[in-house]
Write a protein that holds these residues in place. Structure first.
Motif, short mmCIF file in Angstrom:
data_model
loop_
_atom_site.label_atom_id
_atom_site.label_comp_id
_atom_site.label_asym_id
_atom_site.label_seq_id
_atom_site.Cartn_x
_atom_site.Cartn_y
_atom_site.Cartn_z
N PRO A 270 52.66 -41.75 23.41
CA PRO A 270 51.41 -42.16 23.90
C PRO A 270 50.75 -40.91 24.28
O PRO A 270 50.68 -40.05 24.83
N GLY A 271 49.11 -41.00 23.49
CA GLY A 271 48.26 -40.02 23.76
C GLY A 271 48.37 -38.60 22.93
O GLY A 271 47.43 -37.77 22.93
N VAL A 272 49.38 -38.57 22.21
CA VAL A 272 49.79 -37.53 21.15
C VAL A 272 49.86 -37.88 19.85
O VAL A 272 48.90 -37.40 18.83
N VAL A 273 50.72 -38.80 19.53
CA VAL A 273 50.96 -39.37 18.31
C VAL A 273 49.84 -40.46 18.07
O VAL A 273 50.11 -41.51 18.91
N PRO A 274 49.16 -40.41 17.20
CA PRO A 274 48.12 -41.54 16.94
C PRO A 274 48.83 -43.06 16.60
O PRO A 274 49.83 -43.14 15.91
N ALA A 275 48.14 -43.92 17.13
CA ALA A 275 48.81 -45.47 17.12
C ALA A 275 48.29 -46.18 15.87
O ALA A 275 46.93 -45.69 15.44
N GLY A 276 48.86 -46.89 15.23
CA GLY A 276 48.46 -47.54 14.19
C GLY A 276 48.13 -46.90 12.99
O GLY A 276 47.30 -47.43 12.16
N ARG A 277 48.82 -45.91 12.86
CA ARG A 277 48.46 -44.93 11.79
C ARG A 277 49.89 -44.95 10.64
O ARG A 277 50.84 -44.87 11.22
N ARG A 278 49.34 -44.93 9.43
CA ARG A 278 50.56 -44.46 8.45
C ARG A 278 50.11 -43.19 7.92
O ARG A 278 48.69 -42.94 7.29
N PRO A 280 51.04 -40.37 4.50
CA PRO A 280 51.91 -40.32 3.21
C PRO A 280 52.78 -38.78 3.17
O PRO A 280 53.03 -38.57 2.46
N ALA A 281 52.67 -38.10 4.33
CA ALA A 281 53.08 -36.71 4.49
C ALA A 281 54.61 -36.66 4.02
O ALA A 281 55.23 -37.79 4.44
N LEU A 282 54.97 -35.98 3.07
CA LEU A 282 56.38 -35.92 2.75
C LEU A 282 57.33 -35.08 3.72
O LEU A 282 57.01 -33.82 3.85
N VAL A 283 58.19 -35.83 4.35
CA VAL A 283 59.17 -35.07 5.16
C VAL A 283 60.57 -35.20 4.95
O VAL A 283 60.75 -36.44 4.20
N GLN A 284 61.42 -34.62 5.32
CA GLN A 284 62.85 -34.96 5.20
C GLN A 284 63.56 -34.63 6.52
O GLN A 284 63.08 -33.94 7.58
N TYR A 285 64.78 -35.16 6.66
CA TYR A 285 65.66 -35.04 7.81
C TYR A 285 65.85 -33.84 8.39
O TYR A 285 65.87 -33.28 9.59
N GLU A 317 47.06 -34.16 13.02
CA GLU A 317 46.13 -33.17 12.42
C GLU A 317 46.19 -33.05 10.83
O GLU A 317 45.11 -32.30 10.26
N LYS A 318 47.24 -33.68 10.33
CA LYS A 318 47.53 -33.26 9.02
C LYS A 318 48.26 -34.39 8.32
O LYS A 318 48.82 -35.16 9.12
N ASP A 319 47.93 -34.90 7.03
CA ASP A 319 48.73 -35.71 6.42
C ASP A 319 49.63 -35.32 5.03
O ASP A 319 49.65 -36.02 4.09
N THR A 320 49.75 -33.89 5.16
CA THR A 320 50.83 -33.19 4.31
C THR A 320 51.65 -32.49 4.71
O THR A 320 51.65 -31.99 6.24
N HIS A 321 53.08 -32.37 4.26
CA HIS A 321 53.91 -31.22 4.74
C HIS A 321 54.62 -30.67 3.52
O HIS A 321 54.28 -29.52 3.30
#
Length: 467
Positions: A270-278, A280-285, A317-321
């Protein structure tokens, strides 16, 4: 300054102040849950009200992956930030290299107490010295699963108000055997079978029981989130849910197809990670531990990890990784050797089957009829049903190379590896895979043998992979 101005300033600054502090961390892991079966990823059957609500409160990662679609390798990657071969756990039932550091060491050094409740499936203890938190069954194949109790988790997170916690709750559902939950919620004839399954009565019965376990797992998630609220910890806690690899159906777990390696990750803070957002950033474990280190105020050293922090994506802040996510499979001891390597950019997937002259056999799927009775019905019905024949042949006979436009062919049934129109895509991904194999010191097919597996367990000097 007027009081109302001070109040407004405090309200506006409070999220920033919280983000500057060390958050608590709660990681909830489902077990063998195909990401696309969850409704917020497009699933049409599973009832998951708690996860649906949770997804709306946080950010859903649409393109999250793991390096091996098996329990021990995937968890070792998640906890160490190193890909399976580098951390040593490149086979199921395998042992990570002594001396490898995990989330317990990294967050412990930053002042956290780090606990694990539920399933472990990781070793040795020196690499994974989690504080053991009671309350959830450790055995993923117990029939039935032991009743769970949140008291151990509650005591762990409330024990010291001054020290931040990281608690991993590793659930055992919906891992086979599918015996938990209420399967009557899912009448077999009413189910909308996804395209990766052959439509037989036994398949529908098994899928019904699997969905019941998904709903049972969702209930556990709801209880954990409610506990967090009641203890007053929710606002200061980053909660990360993940579904692990695909379920124990042909084409999911134990493969390098998207259904095996694609996982669900949902984060709420809460207050840091935007809510209701999707995103496409590519991430891995392998990126998760570096991310946790950064948000805890540390600095992840690139030499220690195969992953990098996606904290900027978390904050919106970004949607790519990443540019690519890598995958591998060593079939032994879950069946005869059948090594596979793969790479994906989230849009396309390229796979190399290193011993295509062999047939693929996975002993749990094809041999344990008490868990997976439907496989024989796929084979039997393939005489008359072309789709069933395609699914059977695709599973046991693999070409040397596979190329899929995953974004358009979600279940990756149309192999474009020999299509000249996509030669440039194949060449790009093939070159990227070569770079990955070189970086990991991957010797290829010789890794998927009983001898290599034993050498890894004995930690012989010739065991391959990066230290």
């Amino acid at each position: 300054m007027k009081p109302w101005i001070t109040l407004i300033a405090a309200v506006m600054l409070s999220p920033l102040l919280r983000s500057a502090e060390k958050p608590n961390i709660l990681v909830i892991i489902a077990d063998d849950c195909t990401h696309s079966d969850l409704s917020f990823h497009g699933g049409q059957n599973a009832k998951t009200p708690h996860l649906d609500a949770f997804a709306k409160q946080g950010t859903v990662f649409e393109r999250a992956y793991l390096g091996m679609a098996m329990c021990a390798p995937s968890r070792s990657e998640l906890y160490t930030g190193r890909l399976p071969l580098r951390n040593g756990c490149a086979w199921n039932q395998a042992t990570s290299r002594p001396g490898t550091k995990s989330i317990t060491h990294y967050l412990g050094d930053l002042g956290y107490r780090v606990g694990l409740a539920g399933k472990t499936h990781i070793k040795p203890r020196s690499v994974y010295p989690f504080e053991e938190v009671p309350g959830f069954d450790e055995n993923c194949v117990r029939d039935p699963t032991l009743p769970h109790d949140l008291e151990g988790s509650r005591k762990f997170i409330t024990r010291d108000e001054k020290q931040p916690f990281c608690l991993v709750v590793a659930l055992t559902e919906p891992h086979a055997p599918w015996v938990m939950g209420d399967a009557s919620q899912y009448p077999p004839r009413s189910l909308k079978l996804p395209g990766y399954l052959a439509d037989t009565p036994l398949t529908r019965q098994s899928y019904s029981r699997y969905l019941a376990e998904v709903t049972y797992m969702d209930g556990q998630v709801g209880e954990l989130l409610e506990m967090l609220e009641k203890t007053g910890k929710a606002k200061d806690t980053l909660v990360l849910f993940t579904s692990e690899q695909g379920a124990q159906f042909p084409g999911c777990k134990w493969t390098n197809w998207d259904l095996g390696l694609h996982t669900s990750i949902v984060a709420r803070w809460p207050g840091v990670v935007p809510a209701g957002r999707r995103t496409p950033a590519l991430v891995q474990y392998a990126d998760v531990v570096p991310t946790f280190i950064e948000i805890a105020g540390g600095k992840p050293e690139p030499k220690d990890f195969d992953g990098t922090s996606f904290a900027a994506v978390l904050r919106g802040e970004k949607d790519t990784h990443r540019e690519y996510v890598e995958g591998m499979h060593n079939n032994y001891p879950e069946g005869p050797p059948y090594p596979i390597r793969s790479i994906s950019d989230g849009e396309w997937r390229y796979i190399r089957n290193l011993t295509p002259e062999r047939i693929y056999i996975e002993k749990h799927l094809m041999g344990r009829t008490e868990h997976n009775p439907y496989w024989g019905t796929w084979v039997f019905s393939s005489t008359e049903k072309p789709k069933h024949l395609h699914l059977v042949e695709r599973f046991i006979n693999r070409p040397a190379e596979e190329l899929y436009h995953t974004a358009q062919d979600n279940f990756e049934h149309k192999n474009l590896a020999n299509d000249p129109a996509h030669a440039a895509v194949k060449a790009r991904l093939s070159a990227a895979l070569d770079r990955y194999l070189k970086d990991q010191l991957d010797p290829g097919a010789v890794l998927d043998t009983p001898e290599a597996f034993q050498a890894a367990q004995d930690l012989k000097p010739n065991f391959p992979g990066k230290e």
